[in-house]
Design an enzyme around this catalytic site. Structure first.
Site, PDB file in Angstrom:
ATOM      1  N   ASP A 258       0.361   5.688   3.917  1.00  0.00           N
ATOM      2  CA  ASP A 258       1.754   6.192   3.411  1.00  0.00           C
ATOM      3  C   ASP A 258       2.026   6.886   4.673  1.00  0.00           C
ATOM      4  O   ASP A 258       1.606   7.948   5.142  1.00  0.00           O
ATOM      5  CB  ASP A 258       1.487   7.069   2.142  1.00  0.00           C
ATOM      6  CG  ASP A 258       2.968   7.361   1.586  1.00  0.00           C
ATOM      7  OD1 ASP A 258       3.946   6.901   2.082  1.00  0.00           O
ATOM      8  OD2 ASP A 258       2.903   7.909   0.596  1.00  0.00           O
TER       9      ASP A 258
ATOM     10  N   GLY B 201      -0.178   1.642   1.129  1.00  0.00           N
ATOM     11  CA  GLY B 201       0.865   2.168   1.483  1.00  0.00           C
ATOM     12  C   GLY B 201       1.361   3.073   0.478  1.00  0.00           C
ATOM     13  O   GLY B 201       0.835   3.656  -0.465  1.00  0.00           O
ATOM     14  N   HIS B 202       2.774   3.468   0.306  1.00  0.00           N
ATOM     15  CA  HIS B 202       3.528   4.432  -0.474  1.00  0.00           C
ATOM     16  C   HIS B 202       3.225   4.009  -1.885  1.00  0.00           C
ATOM     17  O   HIS B 202       2.978   4.677  -2.768  1.00  0.00           O
ATOM     18  CB  HIS B 202       4.840   4.501  -0.166  1.00  0.00           C
ATOM     19  CG  HIS B 202       5.602   5.689  -0.804  1.00  0.00           C
ATOM     20  ND1 HIS B 202       5.244   6.761  -0.701  1.00  0.00           N
ATOM     21  CD2 HIS B 202       6.742   5.570  -1.640  1.00  0.00           C
ATOM     22  CE1 HIS B 202       5.975   7.556  -1.516  1.00  0.00           C
ATOM     23  NE2 HIS B 202       6.879   6.983  -2.020  1.00  0.00           N
ATOM     24  N   PHE B 203       3.512   2.593  -2.229  1.00  0.00           N
ATOM     25  CA  PHE B 203       3.598   2.214  -3.643  1.00  0.00           C
ATOM     26  C   PHE B 203       2.247   1.484  -3.933  1.00  0.00           C
ATOM     27  O   PHE B 203       2.002   0.228  -4.150  1.00  0.00           O
ATOM     28  CB  PHE B 203       4.749   1.269  -3.791  1.00  0.00           C
ATOM     29  CG  PHE B 203       6.010   1.945  -4.212  1.00  0.00           C
ATOM     30  CD1 PHE B 203       6.314   2.646  -5.299  1.00  0.00           C
ATOM     31  CD2 PHE B 203       6.703   1.999  -3.178  1.00  0.00           C
ATOM     32  CE1 PHE B 203       7.385   3.328  -5.405  1.00  0.00           C
ATOM     33  CE2 PHE B 203       8.164   2.612  -3.216  1.00  0.00           C
ATOM     34  CZ  PHE B 203       8.271   3.271  -4.467  1.00  0.00           C
TER      35      PHE B 203
END
Length: 334
Positions: free
Chosen positions: A278, A304-306
């Site tokens: 992320d 990553g972020h999600f």
């Protein structure tokens, strides 16, 4: 420029077609409880709206009222849609509630002069919703914006929180790096020029990037994610709401010390699942949870972020096992 690939075509195999033809016409109304790490398939999700302080708040609900409650709090730029697969994975054992904040998802979007788009206000709305729904105690699952909303609830009412699940939700200075530099410039100046400099964060390019950056296998990310989110961002007036929230995020950093004191004083059972690639809330923000709560479990995932989009089944298993150890044990002790 980021190119969004078309979704791959996956023709149905003969075996799958045969299985579908033999599927029962209706699912049984009740299923036996599954082991802690395994969800059952027959879960009905309901889509509801409540009026909270004059604002219509949409929420997803599943599971039996009276079962241990789990409150799922989403991030930017998404909504309770991000939990669409996690909810059925938990609802055979838990009463699951996932609201959309005003201005997000299917909740109302009041005018900016009629509603304060701040994290303080969001926490008030979510708190009022939980009280309206009769949630006296609940486990909190917080992601991104969900962290400052949820941690406000936790510090105000520590007796209500049975456990914490943190997915790329920041409470430490270590978690904020270069991505935030232009936003910090806006915090410092409050100028129209610096506001315009971060407007691109409400664009399709940015939304697609949030879902795919740091993801080794982008084919695991459904195009529905960024297209659904972007449709809500593209509503007239919504980008201004999001820019207001970017500016208000500055109010969260001074609260980090209070949130960390809560972790130390109350030691809520804590599970941290973090996409280690992320760029928004970097992996360095995950480990400090153990600094203030040594019993916290930290799992860094190669995404990553999600993280739910690429590691949903793994996260669901971790959450079920964690809640099975902590929430039910704590409930039995009380």
């Amino acid at each position: 420029m980021i190119r969004i690939p078309p979704p791959p075509r996956r023709p149905l195999t003969a075996a799958l077609l045969a299985a579908l033809a033999l599927a029962p016409a209706a699912l049984p109304a009740r299923t036996a409880a599954a082991p802690a790490g395994q969800a059952t398939a027959a879960v009905q999700v309901r889509y509801r709206t409540a009026t909270v302080d004059g604002v219509e708040v949409f929420y997803r609900e599943a599971g039996r009222p009276g079962a241990p409650a789990v409150l799922l709090l989403h991030g930017f730029p998404t909504s309770s849609h991000m939990f669409r697969n996690l909810i059925p994975a938990l609802a055979d054992r838990y009463h699951v509630i996932a609201p959309d904040y005003p201005g997000f998802g299917h909740s109302a979007m009041p005018a900016r002069d009629a509603f304060a788009y701040t994290f303080d206000r969001y926490a008030q709305v979510v708190e009022a919703l939980t009280e309206q729904l009769g949630l006296r105690r609940y486990a909190l699952y917080v992601m991104d914006y969900g962290a400052p909303v949820g941690f406000r609830l936790a510090t105000a009412h520590p007796e209500r929180v049975t456990a914490l699940v943190v997915q790329n939700g920041n409470a430490y200075d270590e978690g904020i790096e270069a991505f935030w530099d232009p936003i910090k410039a806006y915090w410092a100046s409050g100028s129209a020029e610096d506001r315009e400099a971060i407007r691109w964060l409400t664009s399709l390019k940015a939304t697609h990037w949030q879902y795919t950056n740091g993801v080794p296998d982008p084919s695991l990310v459904s195009p529905d994610t960024w297209t659904v989110d972007q449709a809500r961002l593209d509503r007239p007036g919504n980008p201004e709401i999001q820019l207001d929230l970017f500016y208000d995020y500055r109010t969260n950093l001074p609260l980090y010390a209070a949130w960390q004191a809560y972790f130390r004083a109350h030691r809520p059972p804590t599970l941290v699942v973090w996409g280690k690639n992320d760029a928004i809330f970097v992996a360095a923000g995950a480990e400090p949870y153990r600094r203030d709560n040594p019993a916290a479990e930290v799992h860094l995932l190669d995404t990553g972020h999600f993280a739910l989009e690429t590691h949903g089944p793994e996260i669901a298993r971790l959450v079920r096992e964690f809640l099975g150890r902590s929430v039910r044990t704590k409930a039995a002790a009380n």
